[in-house]
Design a protein around this motif. Structure first.
Motif, PDB file in Angstrom:
ATOM      1  N   LYS A   4     -84.585  10.254 -34.662  1.00  0.00           N
ATOM      2  CA  LYS A   4     -84.788  10.733 -36.023  1.00  0.00           C
ATOM      3  C   LYS A   4     -85.085   9.549 -36.931  1.00  0.00           C
ATOM      4  O   LYS A   4     -84.332   8.576 -36.933  1.00  0.00           O
ATOM      5  CB  LYS A   4     -83.532  11.451 -36.515  1.00  0.00           C
ATOM      6  CG  LYS A   4     -83.349  12.813 -35.886  1.00  0.00           C
ATOM      7  CD  LYS A   4     -82.162  13.524 -36.472  1.00  0.00           C
ATOM      8  CE  LYS A   4     -81.985  14.880 -35.795  1.00  0.00           C
ATOM      9  NZ  LYS A   4     -80.788  15.563 -36.208  1.00  0.00           N
ATOM     10  N   ILE A   5     -86.171   9.642 -37.649  1.00  0.00           N
ATOM     11  CA  ILE A   5     -86.486   8.568 -38.590  1.00  0.00           C
ATOM     12  C   ILE A   5     -86.881   9.174 -39.924  1.00  0.00           C
ATOM     13  O   ILE A   5     -87.250  10.346 -39.995  1.00  0.00           O
ATOM     14  CB  ILE A   5     -87.633   7.659 -38.085  1.00  0.00           C
ATOM     15  CG1 ILE A   5     -88.918   8.462 -37.852  1.00  0.00           C
ATOM     16  CG2 ILE A   5     -87.239   6.917 -36.853  1.00  0.00           C
ATOM     17  CD1 ILE A   5     -90.126   7.607 -37.653  1.00  0.00           C
ATOM     18  N   ARG A   6     -86.795   8.338 -40.970  1.00  0.00           N
ATOM     19  CA  ARG A   6     -87.273   8.775 -42.271  1.00  0.00           C
ATOM     20  C   ARG A   6     -88.693   8.255 -42.441  1.00  0.00           C
ATOM     21  O   ARG A   6     -89.012   7.138 -42.035  1.00  0.00           O
ATOM     22  CB  ARG A   6     -86.373   8.232 -43.375  1.00  0.00           C
ATOM     23  CG  ARG A   6     -84.999   8.870 -43.337  1.00  0.00           C
ATOM     24  CD  ARG A   6     -84.261   8.691 -44.610  1.00  0.00           C
ATOM     25  NE  ARG A   6     -84.085   7.295 -44.951  1.00  0.00           N
ATOM     26  CZ  ARG A   6     -83.730   6.869 -46.162  1.00  0.00           C
ATOM     27  NH1 ARG A   6     -83.535   7.742 -47.122  1.00  0.00           N
ATOM     28  NH2 ARG A   6     -83.564   5.591 -46.406  1.00  0.00           N
ATOM     29  N   ASP A  37     -94.310  -2.191 -42.749  1.00  0.00           N
ATOM     30  CA  ASP A  37     -93.551  -0.934 -42.873  1.00  0.00           C
ATOM     31  C   ASP A  37     -93.867  -0.270 -44.210  1.00  0.00           C
ATOM     32  O   ASP A  37     -93.690  -0.897 -45.264  1.00  0.00           O
ATOM     33  CB  ASP A  37     -92.056  -1.265 -42.770  1.00  0.00           C
ATOM     34  CG  ASP A  37     -91.189  -0.015 -42.889  1.00  0.00           C
ATOM     35  OD1 ASP A  37     -91.737   1.092 -42.677  1.00  0.00           O
ATOM     36  OD2 ASP A  37     -89.993  -0.150 -43.189  1.00  0.00           O
ATOM     37  N   ALA A  40     -89.182   3.729 -46.002  1.00  0.00           N
ATOM     38  CA  ALA A  40     -88.602   5.025 -45.642  1.00  0.00           C
ATOM     39  C   ALA A  40     -88.603   5.928 -46.862  1.00  0.00           C
ATOM     40  O   ALA A  40     -88.143   5.536 -47.925  1.00  0.00           O
ATOM     41  CB  ALA A  40     -87.174   4.809 -45.158  1.00  0.00           C
ATOM     42  N   ARG A  44     -87.462  13.478 -43.317  1.00  0.00           N
ATOM     43  CA  ARG A  44     -86.962  13.105 -41.993  1.00  0.00           C
ATOM     44  C   ARG A  44     -87.773  13.821 -40.927  1.00  0.00           C
ATOM     45  O   ARG A  44     -88.204  14.948 -41.139  1.00  0.00           O
ATOM     46  CB  ARG A  44     -85.491  13.509 -41.833  1.00  0.00           C
ATOM     47  CG  ARG A  44     -84.541  12.586 -42.532  1.00  0.00           C
ATOM     48  CD  ARG A  44     -83.115  13.029 -42.281  1.00  0.00           C
ATOM     49  NE  ARG A  44     -82.184  12.103 -42.881  1.00  0.00           N
ATOM     50  CZ  ARG A  44     -81.772  10.991 -42.286  1.00  0.00           C
ATOM     51  NH1 ARG A  44     -82.201  10.693 -41.093  1.00  0.00           N
ATOM     52  NH2 ARG A  44     -80.910  10.191 -42.880  1.00  0.00           N
ATOM     53  N   GLU A  58     -89.283  -2.029 -29.960  1.00  0.00           N
ATOM     54  CA  GLU A  58     -88.317  -2.723 -30.808  1.00  0.00           C
ATOM     55  C   GLU A  58     -88.296  -4.213 -30.438  1.00  0.00           C
ATOM     56  O   GLU A  58     -88.275  -5.079 -31.311  1.00  0.00           O
ATOM     57  CB  GLU A  58     -86.947  -2.079 -30.555  1.00  0.00           C
ATOM     58  CG  GLU A  58     -85.859  -2.485 -31.485  1.00  0.00           C
ATOM     59  CD  GLU A  58     -84.525  -1.866 -31.041  1.00  0.00           C
ATOM     60  OE1 GLU A  58     -84.542  -0.824 -30.363  1.00  0.00           O
ATOM     61  OE2 GLU A  58     -83.492  -2.441 -31.365  1.00  0.00           O
ATOM     62  N   SER A  66     -86.430   2.411 -36.256  1.00  0.00           N
ATOM     63  CA  SER A  66     -87.105   3.252 -37.240  1.00  0.00           C
ATOM     64  C   SER A  66     -88.245   2.493 -37.927  1.00  0.00           C
ATOM     65  O   SER A  66     -89.334   3.030 -38.139  1.00  0.00           O
ATOM     66  CB  SER A  66     -86.108   3.769 -38.272  1.00  0.00           C
ATOM     67  OG  SER A  66     -85.370   2.694 -38.782  1.00  0.00           O
ATOM     68  N   ARG A  70     -92.178   3.444 -37.734  1.00  0.00           N
ATOM     69  CA  ARG A  70     -92.995   3.692 -38.933  1.00  0.00           C
ATOM     70  C   ARG A  70     -94.213   2.792 -38.954  1.00  0.00           C
ATOM     71  O   ARG A  70     -95.302   3.206 -39.321  1.00  0.00           O
ATOM     72  CB  ARG A  70     -92.148   3.473 -40.194  1.00  0.00           C
ATOM     73  CG  ARG A  70     -91.359   4.683 -40.643  1.00  0.00           C
ATOM     74  CD  ARG A  70     -90.925   4.547 -42.078  1.00  0.00           C
ATOM     75  NE  ARG A  70     -90.119   3.387 -42.316  1.00  0.00           N
ATOM     76  CZ  ARG A  70     -88.796   3.344 -42.145  1.00  0.00           C
ATOM     77  NH1 ARG A  70     -88.156   4.426 -41.756  1.00  0.00           N
ATOM     78  NH2 ARG A  70     -88.114   2.251 -42.378  1.00  0.00           N
TER      79      ARG A  70
END
Lengths: 216, 218
Positions: A4-6, A37, A40, A44, A58, A66, A70
């Protein structure tokens, strides 16, 4: 696994797990520099992507999962690169609207500034406008008298010097602006060294042998 | 309803041909990892003796439609297997083949917890299992109870025939007792029928074979 990411509000409804997997696969096969980036937002999204692939991403980007996702999603051209949608005004809570017998009053712009005065003996702040609190209440003097400096007998020279120094100031500021713009361009433009570095990281992963099953 | 995963057991005395049959099934499997305690499956292209290397391999394999590797344990069998089982459970979507499964279990009444989790919940992570054993009576009951297909080679030991009768029925045990040395019988425990010879080699073809399958999703 679901991650789950914003995401920026402007991406809402435009980010799907399948796209994310595709982008991830492309990136792992041919790494490249990713855009910064976009930040955020409040939206969601749950992405169904392999956790190991996210770990590798990562590791390559050095960002949190996250942020890395993005940045990866931002590399897709169909998505706007930055978060531009304005933050809407605060709305009354849904339960307040639905409560029977309570009529909603018109929203006042002072509701946010009224908090520090709450509980004091003065008039209820809800009845005061911002100007009334700040100026009428005498708490602040927003427009003090301007200060003037006199240079007796040197007015013409002072004016010439003032024009010259003004021009100098403008030139200095233009120069500084140029340097800042150059710095920003260098900072955010894809650097060949960064691309090479990320490729190197991926190449450092051991290469394994392919498997072709019978009938595959 | 199609199975979300498959658990296949290959049981036969030494030299009966069970490893060759297991290899035939594994050969058709698109995403395969072998716990090769006997170090005999050299047809698998990637061999590991270190769990960290195996972890890197699984990371590499995450998004690949096909891969195959084998892990040859060097230390404590049960401990290394438990670590491997945990990694596989987390990653999901592959077939794990285990040679000589009784070597991992202290008694037929016991399965290591990580192995038990694979047996009980592996279907939610699309993990299929292929196990081999020399004697049916030595295999954990928990594992035989969850097994969908049995490939049974000749058995003569009464306790093993009893174990086969317990799981597959008296008629199958009777047929197994009459098999020649290299003869076999494949039993579909779900549909309760004997499989045709051509169906056996395709048991490794999992329905879920693409990296799109993630946990809980088919």
């Amino acid at each position: 696994m679901t991650v789950k990411i914003r995401i920026p509000d402007s991406w809402a409804g435009r980010v799907h797990s399948q796209d994310a997997r595709g982008l991830l696969q492309d990136f792992l096969q041919s790494p490249r520099a990713l855009p910064p980036d976009p930040g955020a937002g409040r939206c969601r999204v749950s992405l169904n992507i392999p956790p190991r692939a996210v770990k590798i991403l990562e590791g390559i980007t050095g960002d949190s999962p996250s942020v890395a996702l993005r940045r990866l999603l931002a590399s897709r051209r169909a998505l706007p690169s930055s978060y531009r949608s304005p933050i809407p005004m605060l709305q009354a809570a849904p339960w307040a609207r639905s409560s029977p017998g309570v009529a909603l009053e018109p929203r006042r712009s002072v509701s946010m500034v009224s908090t520090p005065w709450a509980g004091m003996d003065s008039e209820p702040v809800e009845d005061m406008s911002f100007d009334a609190i700040v100026n009428g209440g005498g708490l602040l003097e927003l427009e003090p008298e301007p200060v003037r400096i006199a240079f007796p007998g040197t007015s013409s020279v002072f004016d010439e010097q003032s024009d010259f120094s003004l021009a100098l100031d403008v030139m200095v500021w233009m120069f500084l602006g140029g340097v800042a713009a150059w710095f920003l361009v260098k900072l955010f433009s894809p650097s060949p060294a960064a691309v090479a570095a990320s490729s190197e990281v991926v190449q450092q992963l051991p290469q394994f042998k392919e498997w072709i099953p019978i009938g595959g | 309803m199609e199975l979300q995963n498959r658990i296949i057991g290959v049981v036969g005395r030494k030299g009966s041909g069970k490893s060759a049959k297991a290899r035939e099934i594994m050969g058709s499997c698109p995403r395969l990892l072998v716990f090769d305690s006997m170090a005999e499956h050299d047809f698998v292209p990637n061999t590991f003796t270190d769990l960290d290397e195996l972890d890197q391999f699984l990371a590499w394999a995450t998004l690949r439609p096909t891969f195959a590797g084998r892990f040859i344990p060097q230390g404590d069998l049960e401990q290394e297997f438990c670590e491997l089982a945990s990694m596989i459970y987390d990653q999901g979507n592959m077939m794990l083949a285990i040679e000589e499964v009784p070597m991992l279990t202290r008694s037929p009444a016991y399965l290591p917890p990580e192995f038990d989790r694979l047996v009980r919940l592996g279907r939610h992570h699309c993990v299929s299992l292929l196990w081999t054993a020399q004697r049916m009576a030595e295999v954990a009951r928990r594992l035989t109870a969850a097994t969908d297909y049995f490939v049974l080679f000749s058995h003569t030991e009464p306790r093993d025939l009893d174990a086969i009768a317990d799981r597959c029925g008296d008629e199958i045990a009777e047929q197994v007792s009459r098999l020649p040395l290299h003869g076999l019988l494949a039993w579909d425990a779900k549909d309760r029928r004997v499989l045709e010879p051509g169906e056996i080699s395709s048991l490794g073809l999992m329905r879920v074979a693409s990296p799109e399958c993630t946990h809980g999703t088919i």
